[in-house]
Design a protein around this motif. Structure first.
Motif, mmCIF file in Angstrom:
data_model
loop_
_atom_site.group_PDB
_atom_site.id
_atom_site.type_symbol
_atom_site.label_atom_id
_atom_site.label_comp_id
_atom_site.label_asym_id
_atom_site.label_seq_id
_atom_site.Cartn_x
_atom_site.Cartn_y
_atom_site.Cartn_z
ATOM 1 N N ASP A 191 11.416 -4.635 47.773
ATOM 2 C CA ASP A 191 11.652 -3.196 47.801
ATOM 3 C C ASP A 191 13.103 -3.008 48.220
ATOM 4 O O ASP A 191 13.414 -2.980 49.407
ATOM 5 C CB ASP A 191 10.688 -2.531 48.784
ATOM 6 C CG ASP A 191 10.858 -1.019 48.838
ATOM 7 O OD1 ASP A 191 11.645 -0.481 48.034
ATOM 8 O OD2 ASP A 191 10.227 -0.385 49.707
ATOM 9 N N LEU A 192 14.014 -2.926 47.229
ATOM 10 C CA LEU A 192 15.454 -2.924 47.502
ATOM 11 C C LEU A 192 16.014 -1.517 47.476
ATOM 12 O O LEU A 192 15.872 -0.794 46.490
ATOM 13 C CB LEU A 192 16.193 -3.781 46.476
ATOM 14 C CG LEU A 192 17.706 -3.928 46.705
ATOM 15 C CD1 LEU A 192 17.979 -4.772 47.946
ATOM 16 C CD2 LEU A 192 18.384 -4.528 45.482
ATOM 17 N N GLU A 193 16.695 -1.147 48.540
ATOM 18 C CA GLU A 193 17.454 0.102 48.592
ATOM 19 C C GLU A 193 18.932 -0.239 48.486
ATOM 20 O O GLU A 193 19.439 -1.052 49.263
ATOM 21 C CB GLU A 193 17.194 0.846 49.897
ATOM 22 C CG GLU A 193 17.996 2.130 50.023
ATOM 23 C CD GLU A 193 17.885 2.793 51.392
ATOM 24 O OE1 GLU A 193 18.633 3.766 51.638
ATOM 25 O OE2 GLU A 193 17.067 2.321 52.218
ATOM 26 N N ILE A 194 19.626 0.365 47.538
ATOM 27 C CA ILE A 194 21.061 0.143 47.354
ATOM 28 C C ILE A 194 21.799 1.319 47.971
ATOM 29 O O ILE A 194 21.629 2.462 47.538
ATOM 30 C CB ILE A 194 21.414 -0.012 45.870
ATOM 31 C CG1 ILE A 194 20.604 -1.148 45.244
ATOM 32 C CG2 ILE A 194 22.904 -0.278 45.705
ATOM 33 C CD1 ILE A 194 20.766 -1.254 43.736
ATOM 34 N N ARG A 195 22.612 1.060 48.961
ATOM 35 C CA ARG A 195 23.293 2.126 49.700
ATOM 36 C C ARG A 195 24.794 2.096 49.465
ATOM 37 O O ARG A 195 25.463 1.112 49.808
ATOM 38 C CB ARG A 195 23.039 1.999 51.197
ATOM 39 C CG ARG A 195 21.618 2.257 51.640
ATOM 40 C CD ARG A 195 21.502 2.096 53.138
ATOM 41 N NE ARG A 195 20.136 2.272 53.607
ATOM 42 C CZ ARG A 195 19.724 2.011 54.856
ATOM 43 N NH1 ARG A 195 20.605 1.550 55.758
ATOM 44 N NH2 ARG A 195 18.467 2.182 55.198
ATOM 45 N N PRO A 196 25.390 3.150 48.907
ATOM 46 C CA PRO A 196 26.855 3.272 48.889
ATOM 47 C C PRO A 196 27.367 3.385 50.320
ATOM 48 O O PRO A 196 26.625 3.754 51.240
ATOM 49 C CB PRO A 196 27.094 4.561 48.104
ATOM 50 C CG PRO A 196 25.807 4.829 47.393
ATOM 51 C CD PRO A 196 24.721 4.277 48.254
ATOM 52 N N LEU A 197 28.638 3.075 50.511
ATOM 53 C CA LEU A 197 29.225 3.126 51.846
ATOM 54 C C LEU A 197 29.555 4.572 52.204
ATOM 55 O O LEU A 197 30.396 5.202 51.553
ATOM 56 C CB LEU A 197 30.492 2.278 51.886
ATOM 57 C CG LEU A 197 31.114 2.048 53.260
ATOM 58 C CD1 LEU A 197 30.231 1.120 54.085
ATOM 59 C CD2 LEU A 197 32.513 1.447 53.121
ATOM 60 N N PRO A 198 28.922 5.126 53.228
ATOM 61 C CA PRO A 198 29.225 6.514 53.604
ATOM 62 C C PRO A 198 30.532 6.617 54.367
ATOM 63 O O PRO A 198 30.999 5.641 54.966
ATOM 64 C CB PRO A 198 28.038 6.891 54.492
ATOM 65 C CG PRO A 198 27.585 5.601 55.092
ATOM 66 C CD PRO A 198 27.842 4.544 54.054
ATOM 67 N N ASP A 199 31.144 7.786 54.343
ATOM 68 C CA ASP A 199 32.347 8.028 55.135
ATOM 69 C C ASP A 199 32.040 7.794 56.610
ATOM 70 O O ASP A 199 30.974 8.177 57.107
ATOM 71 C CB ASP A 199 32.846 9.455 54.932
ATOM 72 C CG ASP A 199 33.386 9.696 53.529
ATOM 73 O OD1 ASP A 199 33.746 8.709 52.859
ATOM 74 O OD2 ASP A 199 33.425 10.871 53.107
ATOM 75 N N GLY A 200 32.977 7.166 57.307
ATOM 76 C CA GLY A 200 32.806 6.960 58.733
ATOM 77 C C GLY A 200 31.780 5.914 59.095
ATOM 78 O O GLY A 200 31.285 5.891 60.233
ATOM 79 N N TYR A 201 31.464 5.026 58.158
ATOM 80 C CA TYR A 201 30.427 4.018 58.420
ATOM 81 C C TYR A 201 30.826 3.065 59.535
ATOM 82 O O TYR A 201 29.986 2.581 60.279
ATOM 83 C CB TYR A 201 30.139 3.243 57.136
ATOM 84 C CG TYR A 201 29.008 2.250 57.240
ATOM 85 C CD1 TYR A 201 27.686 2.671 57.185
ATOM 86 C CD2 TYR A 201 29.271 0.892 57.382
ATOM 87 C CE1 TYR A 201 26.642 1.759 57.269
ATOM 88 C CE2 TYR A 201 28.231 -0.032 57.466
ATOM 89 C CZ TYR A 201 26.917 0.410 57.407
ATOM 90 O OH TYR A 201 25.892 -0.501 57.491
ATOM 91 N N GLY A 202 32.116 2.768 59.632
ATOM 92 C CA GLY A 202 32.564 1.848 60.670
ATOM 93 C C GLY A 202 32.641 0.424 60.161
ATOM 94 O O GLY A 202 32.790 0.175 58.958
ATOM 95 N N ASP A 203 32.515 -0.523 61.060
ATOM 96 C CA ASP A 203 32.673 -1.939 60.766
ATOM 97 C C ASP A 203 31.450 -2.450 60.013
ATOM 98 O O ASP A 203 30.387 -2.658 60.586
ATOM 99 C CB ASP A 203 32.846 -2.710 62.077
ATOM 100 C CG ASP A 203 33.208 -4.172 61.856
ATOM 101 O OD1 ASP A 203 32.905 -4.710 60.783
ATOM 102 O OD2 ASP A 203 33.784 -4.774 62.781
ATOM 103 N N LEU A 204 31.614 -2.669 58.696
ATOM 104 C CA LEU A 204 30.484 -3.089 57.872
ATOM 105 C C LEU A 204 29.933 -4.434 58.322
ATOM 106 O O LEU A 204 28.718 -4.635 58.391
ATOM 107 C CB LEU A 204 30.912 -3.137 56.411
ATOM 108 C CG LEU A 204 29.826 -3.271 55.334
ATOM 109 C CD1 LEU A 204 30.346 -2.751 54.001
ATOM 110 C CD2 LEU A 204 29.353 -4.698 55.159
ATOM 111 N N ALA A 205 30.820 -5.373 58.614
ATOM 112 C CA ALA A 205 30.379 -6.703 59.037
ATOM 113 C C ALA A 205 29.532 -6.619 60.303
ATOM 114 O O ALA A 205 28.474 -7.259 60.411
ATOM 115 C CB ALA A 205 31.581 -7.616 59.256
ATOM 116 N N ALA A 206 29.980 -5.820 61.262
ATOM 117 C CA ALA A 206 29.234 -5.690 62.516
ATOM 118 C C ALA A 206 27.886 -5.017 62.289
ATOM 119 O O ALA A 206 26.882 -5.390 62.918
ATOM 120 C CB ALA A 206 30.058 -4.907 63.535
#
Length: 327
Positions: free
Chosen positions: A58-73
């Motif tokens: 059950d895969l949800e694909i999420r675009p990167l929202p504004d202000g997401y912060g440190d993706l790696a963390a």
């Protein structure tokens, strides 16, 4: 109907054998862009056909929202997220101690480039001397690599920061700007602008792009589902590349209606040289390239260190996924 027919036709020629669906595993694919464009066409095609669901994901694909912060963390703190990121940012997170593991890369060669208006005659890194060059926050390492590879004194290049729009270049606020040659460069060409691209991969920049990575916790909890994910990813990308016009129309119609169809189609047509630059197995990476990438990273981050590679790259998932190839 055409799209499904094409996909089924390809699938009858070559496939990876997927087990019958059992209990569904919930996973999130966190993109590093705010838009679902053809850089993710293989994933989007597979999702639209229901292939992840068929594989028990059950895969949800999420675009990167504004202000997401440190993706790696953020991915490091998750137990169900697959991140997509540039290899330099992945290594930055790993050097900072984040418990991250790369499981593959959608692009086996870097699409990074510098774009300049054609009157600058940008052909080699030496042509950057005296120019105003704008790079993203994650682009300094790659630029330093191609300058060093070509013996260019970086102090003779005016290097500044850039956002992700093409405006500064088109308004002549800078002379050259970091981009993807399968994305922004194509966009400018299809819009009628006379521009050239200096491709980093032609001048010593060995790196992966759209690195797929997870936390150590996600790998431990969902290893079998991640193997299935890689199998479906291969199926989706091969279907999309086999029918770029159909795939681009799917992306624009269903996921990103604000994007220009011609631009997306032409972008997708260039991606096969990145998807399988090193290995015919979609997502596969090489210890040799990772070592070269890590060496470039450490050369430009002398205060950083990385643990042994086996702690931050797992090559075995790709091996397992493709060991199940049908005869």
């Amino acid at each position: 109907m055409v799209r499904r027919t094409l996909a089924v036709a390809w699938w009858g020629i070559a496939t990876l054998a997927l087990p019958m669906r059992a209990e569904s595993t919930q996973l999130v694919m966190q993109l590093d862009l705010g838009v679902q464009n053809v850089q993710f066409a293989g994933v989007l095609w597979a999702q639209s056909e229901g292939w992840f669901s068929d594989a028990g994901i059950d895969l949800e694909i999420r675009p990167l929202p504004d202000g997401y912060g440190d993706l790696a963390a953020k991915v490091a703190a998750s137990e169900h997220t697959i991140g997509s990121i540039e290899s330099g940012l992945f290594l930055t997170g790993r050097a900072a101690g984040e418990p991250l593991v790369a499981i593959g890369a959608m692009f086996q060669a870097s699409p990074l480039c510098l774009v300049a208006k054609s009157h600058h005659h940008l052909r080699t890194p030496a042509d950057l001397v005296g120019l105003r060059v704008a790079v993203h926050g994650d682009g300094h390492e790659a630029l330093a690599t191609i300058l060093a590879y070509s013996g260019v004194d970086a102090s003779k290049v005016e290097i500044g920061e850039a956002d992700y729009g093409n405006g500064p270049l088109l308004r002549d606020e800078v002379d050259a700007k970091q981009a993807y040659y399968v994305d922004e460069y194509v966009h400018m060409l299809t819009a009628g602008h006379a521009v050239d691209a200096l491709r980093y991969k032609d001048f010593g920049h060995k790196a992966y792009s759209q690195v797929m990575f997870v936390s150590e916790a996600t790998l431990a909890a969902h290893r079998a589902a991640l193997v299935k994910f890689l199998q479906v990813l291969d199926r989706g990308w091969r279907a999309a590349v086999a029918a770029p016009e159909v795939a681009a129309k799917l992306v624009v119609t269903r996921y990103a209606p604000a994007l220009d169809l011609t631009y997306q189609t032409e972008s997708l047509k260039l991606m096969s040289e990145l998807l399988w630059a090193e290995d015919e197995r979609t997502g596969a990476t090489s210890p040799v390239t990772w070592q070269a990438n890590a060496a470039s990273f450490l050369a430009t981050h002398p205060e950083s260190s990385l643990p042994p590679m086996e702690r931050w790259v797992d090559f075995s998932l790709i091996e397992e996924a493709f060991a199940r190839a049908a005869p």
